[in-house]
Design a protein around this motif. Structure first.
Motif, PDB file in Angstrom:
ATOM      1  N   TYR A 209       7.840  -5.277   8.504  1.00 36.54           N
ATOM      2  CA  TYR A 209       8.244  -3.984   9.062  1.00 36.54           C
ATOM      3  C   TYR A 209       9.054  -4.168  10.346  1.00 36.54           C
ATOM      4  O   TYR A 209      10.019  -3.422  10.600  1.00 36.54           O
ATOM      5  N   CYS A 231       4.475  -1.281  14.244  1.00 38.17           N
ATOM      6  CA  CYS A 231       4.509  -2.150  13.056  1.00 38.17           C
ATOM      7  C   CYS A 231       3.083  -2.419  12.540  1.00 38.17           C
ATOM      8  O   CYS A 231       2.835  -2.407  11.319  1.00 38.17           O
ATOM      9  N   THR A 267      11.740   4.050  10.770  1.00 37.38           N
ATOM     10  CA  THR A 267      11.696   2.879   9.892  1.00 37.38           C
ATOM     11  C   THR A 267      11.530   3.282   8.434  1.00 37.38           C
ATOM     12  O   THR A 267      12.149   2.686   7.542  1.00 37.38           O
TER      13      THR A 267
END
Length: 507
Positions: A209, A231, A267
């Motif tokens: 990630y 993350c 993300t």
């Protein structure tokens, strides 16, 4: 005191630019480098320089993603460590928050970023290797073309120099503040605190990630500690691993719920986007670049091709072209034509006929032409002379030559013959005017030369007369001196002779 002060603590206040450093009697601005200065402020995030140049946000986001993917793929082929590739992608994002995608080629900037990052992370690569890798990636995108090695031609030299200049430009725009604090080690350290470091799947998912988040702008908006917490949060949610919630575990590491949710959403949006098309993005950027260039030319008062634009019709007007006989002549009231008409009125009227050839000269010209034709026909009939005898004075075939293919097809129209006759008459008049001008010029030149010769002749005569008079005076003086010497000698001789006779008489 050094000119560059590196301040690592974010709690210290940034010095004001008005203070500077006093060296002698002058104040110099201080270079301020700090870890927290790598975070882009909110006012620079929107609008970006590319958006100010007319590029929309979606296209700019696709260009950022594509540039970071190129850096990641090239770093793998160059066998660079992941830290170097992450540094290159962060530098890429920072640079294009200062400059526009329209004014700078993102592929050249990506090459310069990976070359600079390899030096920063102490894994240097040659510029030639970087160019070879990007050339290979470009060919791999187009599967229809055969893969060929990079040719070392002038294009290669130009690209290499552009990469070197782009590297210098990146350093200049970032103020040599190229340090990047990566959250890779922080992720492992936080998982050790949470006692989850033995779960290799959780560690690897959080690491993945974090690498994917490099293609977004979160690394220039948030601190490395906040990115590491986001993350870990994403990896735990994906693997359904429970983490402490009372209180929330990320509060221990200085993270906030708003920042972590923003990073997670940014993300996750990356996975829902379509893969950017390289050719389509290049065409879009080129179109915006042309529009920007046209706007610049118009602001400078120039046409798109660089020529000066005329604002009004009353300004400069070019010379009119000769129109056809069918067109009606329109009076031109431009200042250039007025001056030309006044000049023609002042000139004396010439007595030469309109076609430029007198009747007598025309007859002599025709007789001479007939005589040359008869003389050429009476010569030896070699192939070369037969070909040359066909050509007339004007360079076209004469009347007794073989007819052209056009003459066999049909009779010429009277309008065409009339136009050709007018064209020939205008040509002969032009040639006659040129001859008269050249003759008048040659006459004036010959007159000037004759005057110069007369002046030189008079000067020579004067010099000769003066020299002859001086020579005559010199000769007269010599004769006078000779006559005096002769008279003196004769007197002396007569005296001696008389004395000798007198002595004989005495004896």
């Amino acid at each position: 005191m050094s000119l560059i002060s590196i301040i690592a603590s974010p709690n210290l206040n940034k010095p004001s630019l008005a203070e500077g450093i006093l060296i002698g009697d002058k104040h110099y601005s201080e270079v301020y480098l700090a870890i927290d200065s790598s975070i882009v402020p909110e006012e620079r995030l929107s609008p970006t320089p590319s958006m100010l140049d007319g590029l929309d946000l979606e296209t700019e986001t696709d260009l950022r993603i594509l540039g970071c993917e190129l850096i990641q793929s090239a770093g793998i082929l160059l066998r660079l460590p992941q830290v170097a590739m992450a540094t290159a992608q962060v530098l890429f994002h920072r640079f294009f928050y200062s400059k526009s995608f329209i004014k700078h080629n993102f592929e050249i900037v990506a090459m310069a970023c990976i070359n600079l990052a390899s030096k920063i992370e102490e894994s240097p690569r040659r510029v030639r290797d970087v160019l070879n890798v990007f050339h290979h990636l470009k060919q791999s995108r187009d599967k229809r073309r055969s893969r060929t090695p990079l040719t070392l031609d002038q294009n290669y030299i130009n690209t290499k120099s552009q990469v070197i200049k782009a590297e210098r430009r990146i350093l200049k725009e970032l103020g040599f503040c190229v340090h990047v604090k990566h959250p890779h080690k922080i992720v492992v350290m936080y998982l050790q605190v949470l006692e989850c470091e033995k779960n290799q799947t959780l560690v690897q998912t959080a690491w993945n990630y974090m690498n994917d988040a490099l293609r977004t702008n979160v690394f220039v908006r948030f601190e490395a500690e906040t990115i590491a917490c986001a993350c870990i949060y994403l990896a735990a949610r994906a693997l359904q691993i429970p983490l402490p919630t009372d209180p929330h575990w990320y509060l221990l590491f200085g993270g906030t719920e708003e920042d972590i949710s923003d990073i997670c959403i940014t993300t996750l949006k990356l996975y829902s986007r379509k893969k950017p098309n390289y050719e389509q993005l290049e065409r879009e950027v080129e179109k915006k670049r042309l529009l920007l260039d046209e706007a610049k030319q118009k602001s400078k008062g120039l046409n798109p091709n660089g020529t000066p634009a005329l604002t009004g019709t009353e300004g400069f007007s070019p010379a009119s072209k000769p129109c056809s006989p069918r067109e009606v002549k329109v009076e031109d009231n431009s200042p250039v034509t007025k001056v030309q008409k006044e000049y023609e009125e002042r000139q004396p009227v010439s007595k030469i006929p309109p076609n430029g050839i007198n009747k007598d000269t025309k007859e002599t010209f025709q007789n001479g032409q007939k005589h040359s034709q008869s003389r050429s026909s009476s010569r030896s009939r070699s192939p070369h002379r037969q070909i040359t005898s066909r050509c007339s004075h004007s360079g076209t075939y004469s009347s007794h030559s073989s007819p052209s293919p056009r003459q066999h097809k049909g009779h010429r129209s009277p309008l065409l013959s009339h136009l050709k006759a007018e064209h020939r008459s205008s040509e002969t008049s032009r040639h006659s005017i040129k001859r008269r001008r050249s003759r008048s010029r040659s006459r004036s030149v010959s007159q000037e030369r004759g005057r110069d010769r007369d002046r030189d002749h008079q000067k020579r005569k004067h010099e000769h007369s003066s020299s002859s008079s001086s020579r005559g005076h010199h000769r007269d003086r010599q004769e006078r001196s000779r006559s005096r010497e002769h008279g003196q000698r004769s007197k002396h001789h007569s005296r001696s002779h008389s004395s000798h006779v007198h002595s004989r008489h005495r004896r």
